[in-house]
Write a protein that holds these residues in place. Sequence first.
Motif, PDB file in Angstrom:
ATOM      1  N   PRO A  11     -32.742 -19.465 -36.164  1.00  0.00           N
ATOM      2  CA  PRO A  11     -31.624 -18.665 -35.669  1.00  0.00           C
ATOM      3  C   PRO A  11     -31.253 -17.643 -36.731  1.00  0.00           C
ATOM      4  O   PRO A  11     -31.188 -17.980 -37.911  1.00  0.00           O
ATOM      5  N   HIS A  12     -31.101 -16.425 -36.314  1.00  0.00           N
ATOM      6  CA  HIS A  12     -30.755 -15.394 -37.293  1.00  0.00           C
ATOM      7  C   HIS A  12     -29.298 -15.006 -37.125  1.00  0.00           C
ATOM      8  O   HIS A  12     -28.872 -14.565 -36.078  1.00  0.00           O
ATOM      9  N   MET A  13     -28.556 -15.205 -38.170  1.00  0.00           N
ATOM     10  CA  MET A  13     -27.128 -14.882 -38.138  1.00  0.00           C
ATOM     11  C   MET A  13     -26.910 -13.583 -38.895  1.00  0.00           C
ATOM     12  O   MET A  13     -27.392 -13.442 -40.016  1.00  0.00           O
ATOM     13  N   LYS A  14     -26.180 -12.706 -38.308  1.00  0.00           N
ATOM     14  CA  LYS A  14     -25.829 -11.505 -39.060  1.00  0.00           C
ATOM     15  C   LYS A  14     -24.843 -11.908 -40.143  1.00  0.00           C
ATOM     16  O   LYS A  14     -24.038 -12.816 -39.942  1.00  0.00           O
ATOM     17  N   PRO A  15     -24.858 -11.215 -41.269  1.00  0.00           N
ATOM     18  CA  PRO A  15     -23.963 -11.598 -42.350  1.00  0.00           C
ATOM     19  C   PRO A  15     -22.491 -11.631 -41.935  1.00  0.00           C
ATOM     20  O   PRO A  15     -21.723 -12.445 -42.409  1.00  0.00           O
ATOM     21  N   ASN A  16     -22.115 -10.748 -41.006  1.00  0.00           N
ATOM     22  CA  ASN A  16     -20.694 -10.689 -40.630  1.00  0.00           C
ATOM     23  C   ASN A  16     -20.338 -11.606 -39.475  1.00  0.00           C
ATOM     24  O   ASN A  16     -19.219 -11.593 -38.984  1.00  0.00           O
ATOM     25  N   HIS A  17     -21.324 -12.386 -39.069  1.00  0.00           N
ATOM     26  CA  HIS A  17     -21.136 -13.228 -37.895  1.00  0.00           C
ATOM     27  C   HIS A  17     -19.856 -14.052 -37.979  1.00  0.00           C
ATOM     28  O   HIS A  17     -19.168 -14.265 -36.991  1.00  0.00           O
ATOM     29  N   TYR A  18     -19.580 -14.540 -39.169  1.00  0.00           N
ATOM     30  CA  TYR A  18     -18.455 -15.461 -39.305  1.00  0.00           C
ATOM     31  C   TYR A  18     -17.112 -14.767 -39.447  1.00  0.00           C
ATOM     32  O   TYR A  18     -16.095 -15.402 -39.472  1.00  0.00           O
ATOM     33  N   ASP A  19     -17.148 -13.494 -39.619  1.00  0.00           N
ATOM     34  CA  ASP A  19     -15.922 -12.828 -39.998  1.00  0.00           C
ATOM     35  C   ASP A  19     -15.639 -11.642 -39.081  1.00  0.00           C
ATOM     36  O   ASP A  19     -15.654 -10.492 -39.506  1.00  0.00           O
ATOM     37  N   LYS A  20     -15.403 -11.968 -37.826  1.00  0.00           N
ATOM     38  CA  LYS A  20     -15.157 -10.873 -36.882  1.00  0.00           C
ATOM     39  C   LYS A  20     -13.857 -10.151 -37.222  1.00  0.00           C
ATOM     40  O   LYS A  20     -13.722  -8.966 -37.031  1.00  0.00           O
ATOM     41  N   ASN A  21     -12.911 -10.938 -37.718  1.00  0.00           N
ATOM     42  CA  ASN A  21     -11.621 -10.331 -38.043  1.00  0.00           C
ATOM     43  C   ASN A  21     -11.571  -9.980 -39.519  1.00  0.00           C
ATOM     44  O   ASN A  21     -10.734 -10.462 -40.258  1.00  0.00           O
ATOM     45  N   LYS A  22     -12.482  -9.147 -39.913  1.00  0.00           N
ATOM     46  CA  LYS A  22     -12.566  -8.804 -41.332  1.00  0.00           C
ATOM     47  C   LYS A  22     -11.492  -7.799 -41.710  1.00  0.00           C
ATOM     48  O   LYS A  22     -11.163  -6.909 -40.919  1.00  0.00           O
ATOM     49  N   LEU A  23     -11.001  -7.964 -42.916  1.00  0.00           N
ATOM     50  CA  LEU A  23     -10.010  -7.016 -43.417  1.00  0.00           C
ATOM     51  C   LEU A  23     -10.756  -5.812 -43.990  1.00  0.00           C
ATOM     52  O   LEU A  23     -11.785  -5.969 -44.645  1.00  0.00           O
ATOM     53  N   CYS A  24     -10.197  -4.636 -43.745  1.00  0.00           N
ATOM     54  CA  CYS A  24     -10.853  -3.422 -44.235  1.00  0.00           C
ATOM     55  C   CYS A  24     -10.961  -3.475 -45.767  1.00  0.00           C
ATOM     56  O   CYS A  24      -9.974  -3.773 -46.455  1.00  0.00           O
TER      57      CYS A  24
END
Length: 654
Positions: A120-133
Amino acid sequence: MLGDGAGPGREARRFFSLGSSSAAGPRERTLQAVTCTKDATGYLTTKEQFHKFLEARGQEKLSQETDAGDPDGCDLAEPEAKRIRLEEGQVGDGQTEEAAEPREQPQAQKRARGQNKGRPHMKPNHYDKNKLCPSLVQESATKCFFGDRCRFLHDVGRYLETKPADLGPCCVLFETYGRCPYGVTCRFAGAHLGPEGQNLVQREVAQAPPVRNGLDKALQQQLRKRQVHFERAEQALRQLGKGHLPGPIPPATVPEGAPGQDICDTQQAPLGPGTSPPPGSPVQTCGPLTDEDVVRLRPCEKRQLDINGKLYLAPLTTCGNLPFRRICKRFGADVTCGEMAVCTNLLQGQTSEWALLKRHQCEDIFGVQLEGAFPDTMTKCAELLNRTIEVDFVDINVGCPIDLVYKKGGGCALMNRSAKFQQIVRGMNQVLDVPLTVKIRMGVQERVNLAHRLLPELRDWGAALVTLHGRSREQRYTKLADWQYIEQCVAVASPMPLFGNGDILSYEDANRAMQTGVAGIMIARGALLKPWLFTEIKEQRHWDISSSERLDVLRDFTRFGLEHWGSDTQGVEKTRRFLLEWLSFLCRYVPVGLLERLPQRINERPPYYLGRDYLETLMASQRAADWIRISEMLLGPVPPKFVFLPKHKANAYK
Ligand SMILES: Cc1cc2nc3c(=O)[nH]c(=O)nc-3n(C[C@H](O)[C@H](O)[C@H](O)COP(=O)(O)O)c2cc1C
């Protein structure tokens, strides 16, 4: 019998003998459980019984098995189309050789080799949809350049509502450096946020940054726009193209017939256009001239690499990352090397490839390893690295068996392309001020050894040291490394030092290897299974390391990982993934106290066994879900929908 002492898990103690099965030859000996402590379930020889036993003991059942790990000429230029990109973490050698191959055939038809495809390939930002700018996190940043188009959150309150709970009370970055650059996004932010949510700074950062060899943004831009000039490389390539076999060009070139003329130190010279003086104009100096500046360096005056007798931690794609190397350094590794980097990716300024060159301050003898198939790209890359990074040597990977590299003429294929191989070695050697080393295999095909013929040539071409992995490409890990052949090669390589590599898992293995006359040994999987092997070799002993000591090693790894990859969610999850990759090898270690006969051999497959305590049993599990559980002890719960399949089939014994 070893391991007979009392301990908390006495009832679970198992003893293993290193017996040869009747059918197996002396080289195919297997680990066999010879004594099992019985409980209600009888002998615990099957997985089901093992689980039942754990349940009976009130221990949590180890999770269900995943399918992780099956047990078992003149043209110097590289054609544009041949440039390749290896996926992050793909191995440069070793067991995941097919990882990047196109899937032309159904999985079942392919020979099961040592890698897990279809991970399974996870994008690095997969876990952090609500990322702070980042503009709200980085202290230096003032405003968000993307304005309304920015896809990240700009409301810290909203961000905090969805941010997962802190993973612990202490932030390793804050503790070490007095400030955490991840601020509110740190997963240990409670340690350094003030009453108003401001990021606290405890003290000024006093020490020099511990990690070297980063990629400068300006250089990255120039590389991307192809604005970097490679004067030394081009000069070397011109000579090679004309059939000249030149020696090294000195770091500062002096125009012929003009000794003492002003020169510019290429180490300091800007890399972009305009760096070379207009034709005919005097070359400018950046400082006072030294004798070395005005006198050409002869090959023997190049920086020397004296690592004879030292323990060399092998380059290990994915697993040999900087945090892991720090662990090995602490256990006594003398020489370390970065993971294999693809030269064309470095020349394109790819951040992820440059990350492979990073060096920690504890790495006092450090090299980087390059892969490439063409003299022009390899020579240019060598010049680029010579100007920009701090290394003690540069290594060429001519042992890489993966098809993607091999089919393009790189890795092992170079052993059969001696004209190109020669141009690469001579070209790179000419532009490097540090020694050039080469890692090779015995050959490509199983019964056609090439190394003994190549070694004298490599010595003449200018290689400072060669490491010989005692297997052919075809062989992969199916048989033991051939140390007899390595021994034969020592003499033909002389006086060039030859390091031997293959199957070292104990100090006895290391002693035997040194008796072949090699200048030193390189250790790969042995370090993954037990990084304390370096201590064992230096202290000539077996270390019956306890499970809690092993957990401490893993804890240190996670600390180093958070320092290296970051303490925000992305950094935590990256640390976890690399930890899990490593755990897929670590589980193969069988504790010394459980072995009836020492030492453990690398090709022996441990049976299911119970450790002396729950943790030891858990650490022996070959199931990805149990590795995940260990990761959760150190890095908190995994994010929802987390899946993991190791890249390497660490237990691919044959
Ligand atoms: C996970 C893994 C990654 C590897 N990556 C590299 C690499 O990047 N470059 C390289 O030259 N060899 C690489 N190798 C091969 C090892 O350096 C070494 O030559 C080989 O494993 C034999 O040594 P050993 O028997 O001590 O494991 C890798 C091996 C493994 C298991």
